[in-house]
Design an enzyme around this catalytic site. Sequence first.
Site, PDB file in Angstrom:
ATOM      1  N   LYS A  18      -3.271   9.188 -11.162  1.00  0.00           N
ATOM      2  CA  LYS A  18      -2.453  10.202 -10.473  1.00  0.00           C
ATOM      3  C   LYS A  18      -1.003   9.728 -10.384  1.00  0.00           C
ATOM      4  CE  LYS A  18      -3.770   8.184  -6.010  1.00  0.00           C
ATOM      5  NZ  LYS A  18      -4.760   8.295  -4.905  1.00  0.00           N
ATOM      6  N   TYR A 251      29.050   1.457  -0.032  1.00  0.00           N
ATOM      7  CA  TYR A 251      29.260   2.464   1.015  1.00  0.00           C
ATOM      8  C   TYR A 251      29.105   1.890   2.422  1.00  0.00           C
ATOM      9  CZ  TYR A 251      28.826   6.027  -2.650  1.00  0.00           C
ATOM     10  OH  TYR A 251      28.988   6.811  -3.760  1.00  0.00           O
TER      11      TYR A 251
HETATM   12  C1  LIG Z   1      -5.689   7.344  -4.902  1.00  0.00           C
HETATM   13  C2  LIG Z   1      -7.149   7.519  -4.782  1.00  0.00           C
HETATM   14  C3  LIG Z   1      -8.019   6.532  -5.263  1.00  0.00           C
HETATM   15  C4  LIG Z   1      -7.539   5.195  -5.794  1.00  0.00           C
HETATM   16  O1  LIG Z   1      -7.034   4.430  -4.731  1.00  0.00           O
HETATM   17  P1  LIG Z   1      -6.548   2.916  -4.993  1.00  0.00           P
HETATM   18  O2  LIG Z   1      -6.407   2.352  -3.632  1.00  0.00           O
HETATM   19  O3  LIG Z   1      -5.245   3.037  -5.693  1.00  0.00           O
HETATM   20  O4  LIG Z   1      -7.589   2.285  -5.812  1.00  0.00           O
HETATM   21  C5  LIG Z   1      -9.380   6.787  -5.214  1.00  0.00           C
HETATM   22  N1  LIG Z   1      -9.849   7.953  -4.717  1.00  0.00           N
HETATM   23  C6  LIG Z   1      -9.043   8.911  -4.236  1.00  0.00           C
HETATM   24  C7  LIG Z   1      -9.643  10.167  -3.692  1.00  0.00           C
HETATM   25  C8  LIG Z   1      -7.667   8.722  -4.226  1.00  0.00           C
HETATM   26  O5  LIG Z   1      -6.870   9.659  -3.731  1.00  0.00           O
END
Ligand SMILES: *Cc1c(COP(=O)(O)O)cnc(C)c1O
Length: 361
Positions: A18, A251
Amino acid sequence: METLCARVGDAAVMAVVKSDGYGHGAVTCAREALAAGASWLGTTTAEEALELRAAGLTARILCWLWVPGGPWREAIEADIDVSLGGMWALQEVTEAARAAGRPARVHLKAETGLSRNGVRPGEAWAEFVAAALRAQAEGLVRIVGLYSHFACADVPGHPSIAAQLTLFREMTAYAEEQGVRPEVRHLANSAAALTLPETHLDMVRIGIAMFGVSAGPGLGAPEEYGLRPVMSFRASLALVNQVPEGQGVSYGHYYVTAGETTLGLLPVGYADGVPRAASGSELVLVDGKRCTIAGRVAMDMCVVDLGGDTPPVGSEVVLFGPGDHGESTAADWAAACATIPYEIVTRIGARIPRVYLNPSA
Ligand SMILES: *Cc1c(COP(=O)(O)O)cnc(C)c1O
């Protein structure tokens, strides 16, 4: 990924890619993960899943975050597994399946304690399972998965871990008594995959660990699990200027030179993922030497105090990497900025080219 697959034994591995593969590039990372032993891909949105399909990836893909009106039909037609976290989603997916003329493969999401998405235990779960089974009997869905997600798997010994596992077992047992025959029951994220074998079940969903980054400070360093950070963030030194004592920098002039020194310009700023909160931290390696970020990180650039050195323009700057050569890691940046390494790697901007070393294909 090989290391992770070996660690979870018989459980299938879903590579979670993702958010553009946690900033690393979803398509390339998905390909590498599959070549190294993962058999499923996971994304948050349907759009992310469709992008993987469009890139020619044929593995099973599950996507889990929907809002009403989402591209259910496109997902079904692209052979993507979808997560259902509530009655409305079941309703929409059955309509889309009817229109598509083929069943949707669905995973029912049980809310076991994260209090985010999913169907809560008790009456809500019973009604949801019953409705899903009716849709299955009508040929509109195939219930292939039952799953949930941990709240505190990165905090070893947290009481919610056992409570969620127990509740998940109860909710899956109930669904199975009612006639659900899931292909995969899945609960574990990276932290659980690494430290809680009893949670592996049929499949683990691994995100951050696949990138060699720690899922939490309570778990120990990635090296302890044989993992190595994948991402290095590099830039080239854009300018070096000699400045006198008392010179305000960037800045707001929050940094004022303590003596005569040299300042180096880095062509990366907060729009590229250099956190503004890192101002003042000694995190950047320039020509092999750690330097302090002098003053505020701007949108497109930031300045480092080179302490009188005059490395040539174009010298290599390492913001973070695996840590082998004195450079910071994403975990060091996270610690300096009061955040988690996930946020550091996922926020690298689109302007930064992703360069892949040793791709398998
Ligand atoms: C992001 C996510 C994962 C993976 O999580 P990690 O801690 O990066 O391994 C697994 N399941 C779901 C539903 C997630 O949203």
